[in-house]
Write a protein that holds these residues in place. Structure first.
Motif, short mmCIF file in Angstrom:
data_model
loop_
_atom_site.label_atom_id
_atom_site.label_comp_id
_atom_site.label_asym_id
_atom_site.label_seq_id
_atom_site.Cartn_x
_atom_site.Cartn_y
_atom_site.Cartn_z
N ASN A 133 9.59 24.97 9.71
CA ASN A 133 11.03 24.71 9.73
C ASN A 133 11.44 23.95 8.47
OD1 ASN A 133 13.67 23.98 10.22
ND2 ASN A 133 13.31 23.36 12.35
N GLY A 136 14.36 21.64 9.05
CA GLY A 136 13.92 20.51 9.85
C GLY A 136 13.16 19.50 9.02
N GLU A 139 15.63 17.49 7.01
CA GLU A 139 16.31 16.57 7.92
C GLU A 139 15.42 15.38 8.27
OE1 GLU A 139 19.43 15.04 9.95
OE2 GLU A 139 19.45 16.84 8.70
N SER A 140 14.12 15.65 8.46
CA SER A 140 13.19 14.59 8.87
C SER A 140 12.93 13.57 7.78
CB SER A 140 11.86 15.21 9.33
OG SER A 140 11.14 15.72 8.22
#
Length: 295
Positions: A133, A136, A139-140
């Motif tokens: 991802n 993702g 974002e993390s």
């Protein structure tokens, strides 16, 4: 006197790095009841202070995972890394083409070369695993790449560029490469490795962690660490959970932290800090008062 230590990323800060009003209200209400509410974060001191000022909060701060402690409008502790192991750390990271941030007292520096390495590593990981991802991942690591005080420098960082380094933050989408980095850093005498997320490592001086810093602040306020309550979500919070009287894990916490926690609250998306104050801290305080009155 009760001390409550709250982590920032993944705990007090929401997914978009803001603080929900319910959580703000919970902190201010606790302060009005004479709780010492402090921030315990892996972020740099100036970064944490910027966030506190933005939300008009006045709190003692444990920063850089305990390498910096700020109480009563003054810095009462700052621990720099030994130059003897700064050199092998930087040399190894440069050789392995790692993205890393160097934490100083007044800024965080990152090489433009490191940014290119991070982008290439992500490209390679996605090519090897189509299910990875990518969005993702970005974002993390949002908390790391959008920190206040982060400055990009040109060219490769050298081991002699900076004398007073507080910590290193390594970010990598390749978990096997992160594991290799952790094994290397753990071999070096004088440094300790932690993490505040799935894709990062934090390297500090040995003897630096949030638990030790929490003990120092409790001593400052002439209370014991067993009277302290901590709220957190990740592995760099674990030292606090091991020494505090009560550990409250966020709903989005790492499983290792949940296993040693006293309570589990809601996630940072659901105002887990406010929920913890209402359902665990205040209720326990009421029960303790009732027990005292009945004796």
């Amino acid at each position: 006197m009760k001390v409550i230590a709250i982590d920032l990323d993944g705990t007090l800060l929401s997914e978009n790095l803001s603080i929900y009003q319910d959580d703000l209200n919970a902190i201010k209400q606790a302060q009005q009841k004479n709780y010492i509410v402090l921030i315990a974060t892996g972020r740099a001191l100036f970064d944490a202070q910027y966030i506190m000022k933005k939300y008009m909060l006045s709190c003692p701060i444990i920063a850089s995972n305990g390498a910096q402690i700020y109480v009563g409008n003054k810095k009462i502790h700052e621990r720099f890394m030994n130059q003897d192991f700064i050199q092998p750390i930087i040399q190894w990271m440069n050789k392995e083409n790692m993205y890393y941030q160097v934490y100083l007292s007044d800024k965080i520096v990152v090489s433009d070369q490191g940014i290119k390495h991070l982008q290439k590593q992500l490209h390679d990981v996605v090519n090897q695993d189509a299910s990875f991802n990518k969005d993702g991942f970005w974002e993390s690591i949002r908390a790391q790449i959008y920190q206040y005080g982060l400055q990009e420098v040109s060219g490769m960082i050298q081991s002699t560029d900076y004398d007073s380094i507080i910590k290193f933050m390594v970010v990598c989408p390749d978990i096997s490469k992160l594991r290799m980095a952790k094994e290397y850093f753990n071999q070096l005498d004088g440094c300790v490795v932690s993490s505040s997320g799935a894709f990062n490592l934090e390297i500090m001086s040995i003897g630096v962690d949030k638990g030790i810093a929490l003990q120092k602040i409790c001593e400052y306020y002439k209370t014991t660490v067993k009277n302290a309550i901590v709220i957190g979500d990740n592995l760099n919070d674990m030292p606090m959970f091991k020494v505090a009287g009560v550990g409250i894990a966020m709903g989005n916490s790492a499983e290792e932290l949940i296993r040693i926690s006293t309570f589990k609250t809601l996630s940072n998306r659901e105002c887990g800090v406010s929920y913890a104050f209402c359902h665990y801290i205040q209720e326990n305080e009421t029960e303790s008062n009732d027990l005292t009155e009945s004796v």
